[in-house]
Motif scaffolding. Structure first.
Motif, PDB file in Angstrom:
ATOM      1  N   TYR A  53       0.513  -1.513   0.028  1.00 47.21           N
ATOM      2  CA  TYR A  53       0.174  -0.114  -0.227  1.00 47.21           C
ATOM      3  C   TYR A  53       1.223   1.010  -0.409  1.00 47.21           C
ATOM      4  N   ASN A  54       1.943   0.848  -1.008  1.00 41.52           N
ATOM      5  CA  ASN A  54       2.791   2.269  -0.591  1.00 41.52           C
ATOM      6  C   ASN A  54       3.144   2.574  -2.153  1.00 41.52           C
ATOM      7  N   GLY A  55       2.823   1.400  -2.836  1.00 44.90           N
ATOM      8  CA  GLY A  55       2.636   2.020  -4.445  1.00 44.90           C
ATOM      9  C   GLY A  55       3.582   0.574  -4.779  1.00 44.90           C
ATOM     10  N   THR A  56       4.165  -0.018  -3.642  1.00 43.88           N
ATOM     11  CA  THR A  56       4.558  -1.916  -4.389  1.00 43.88           C
ATOM     12  C   THR A  56       4.383  -3.130  -3.700  1.00 43.88           C
ATOM     13  N   ARG A  57       4.401  -3.797  -4.329  1.00 43.19           N
ATOM     14  CA  ARG A  57       4.058  -5.687  -4.224  1.00 43.19           C
ATOM     15  C   ARG A  57       4.977  -5.863  -4.140  1.00 43.19           C
ATOM     16  N   CYS A  58       5.139  -7.463  -3.923  1.00 42.04           N
ATOM     17  CA  CYS A  58       6.282  -8.154  -3.939  1.00 42.04           C
ATOM     18  C   CYS A  58       5.988  -9.530  -3.383  1.00 42.04           C
ATOM     19  N   GLU A  59       6.556 -10.259  -4.284  1.00 38.12           N
ATOM     20  CA  GLU A  59       5.935 -11.799  -4.525  1.00 38.12           C
ATOM     21  C   GLU A  59       5.915 -12.227  -3.063  1.00 38.12           C
ATOM     22  N   GLU A  60       5.614 -13.955  -2.324  1.00 39.46           N
ATOM     23  CA  GLU A  60       6.373 -14.277  -1.584  1.00 39.46           C
ATOM     24  C   GLU A  60       5.560 -15.722  -1.680  1.00 39.46           C
ATOM     25  N   GLN A  61       6.794 -17.001  -1.183  1.00 39.39           N
ATOM     26  CA  GLN A  61       6.002 -18.215  -1.205  1.00 39.39           C
ATOM     27  C   GLN A  61       6.403 -19.215  -0.240  1.00 39.39           C
TER      28      GLN A  61
END
Ligand SMILES: *[C@@H]1O[C@H](CO)[C@@H](O)[C@H](O)[C@H]1NC(C)=O
Ligand SMILES: *[C@@H]1O[C@H](CO)[C@@H](O)[C@H](O)[C@H]1NC(C)=O
Length: 202
Positions: A53-61
């Motif tokens: 929610y600050n303009g970034t996403r990241c992938e998590e596994q």
């Protein structure tokens, strides 16, 4: 038992999700590494896309190992030949190559008994004697969506849905049976493992 399994899985999932981590997290080893019963899901891999929610996403596994394969080998959780899609975000692995498991669409009606529905695709066994009175998921036959997950938003589209619950009073064993989730035309999808059909890799 059913509730405790659900709550237990939920807690494992949620406590691990409360930490803000990107990338691949260390695997979780469950059930004291006992040996998988035949066609048991030996590992679950959950893929999520975290939004900061600050303009970034990241992938998590995240990987949960449920049991070890015969011979004490680690579940082949990176080998797509051993993988089915429970959904687009939830991958399940079994010790043997998935193409050795029958395709649900090829199976004949076993019986008209309500408790033995046509083509049980997946089973949850609770208090299972073959698994040290623990619980596990088993792949009984392959569904179309096990190979090609349905990805249209919104919502999680699972390859199977609950058909029935059975309590075995004699063995105090609780079984939940799942059948393939099918939409238009999926029933006629040929077996991806059959000759001349390539398994869709993604
Ligand atoms: C389970 O097996 C894995 C792989 O051999 C090992 O890394 C892990 O420490 C074991 N965990 C337990 C609880 O025995
Ligand atoms: C967004 O927030 C995460 C977590 O606090 C941080 O790691 C990341 O660098 C931030 N991204 C931006 C563009 O500020």
């Amino acid at each position: 038992m059913w509730v405790s399994l659900l709550v237990g899985s939920f807690l494992v999932f949620c406590t691990s999700r409360t930490q803000a981590v990107c990338g691949t997290t260390p695997p979780v080893w469950r059930n004291n590494n006992i040996t998988c019963p035949e066609r048991a899901v030996c590992a679950d891999v959950f893929k999520t896309s975290r939004d900061w929610y600050n303009g970034t996403r990241c992938e998590e596994q995240r990987t949960l190992h449920n049991c070890l394969c015969p011979g004490g080998t680690v579940c082949p959780y990176t080998n797509s030949a051993h993988r089915v899609y429970a959904s687009a975000q939830h991958l399940q692995y079994i010790c043997r190559p998935v193409c050795q498991v029958p395709y649900c669409g090829n199976l004949q009606l076993r019986t008209t008994d309500r408790r033995n529905p046509l083509n049980v695709a997946q089973t949850v066994e609770q208090n299972a004697p073959e698994f040290g009175s623990r619980s596990y998921y088993r792949i009984d036959c392959r569904c179309p969506r096990h190979h090609v997950p349905y990805v249209q938003p919104p919502g999680v589209h699972r390859a199977v849905h609950v058909h029935s619950h059975i309590y075995d009073y004699q063995h105090h064993k609780y079984t939940t049976r799942f059948v393939c989730t099918t939409r238009a035309n999926e029933n006629s999808m040929p077996d991806p493992c059959a000759a001349n059909h390539n398994i869709d890799e993604q």
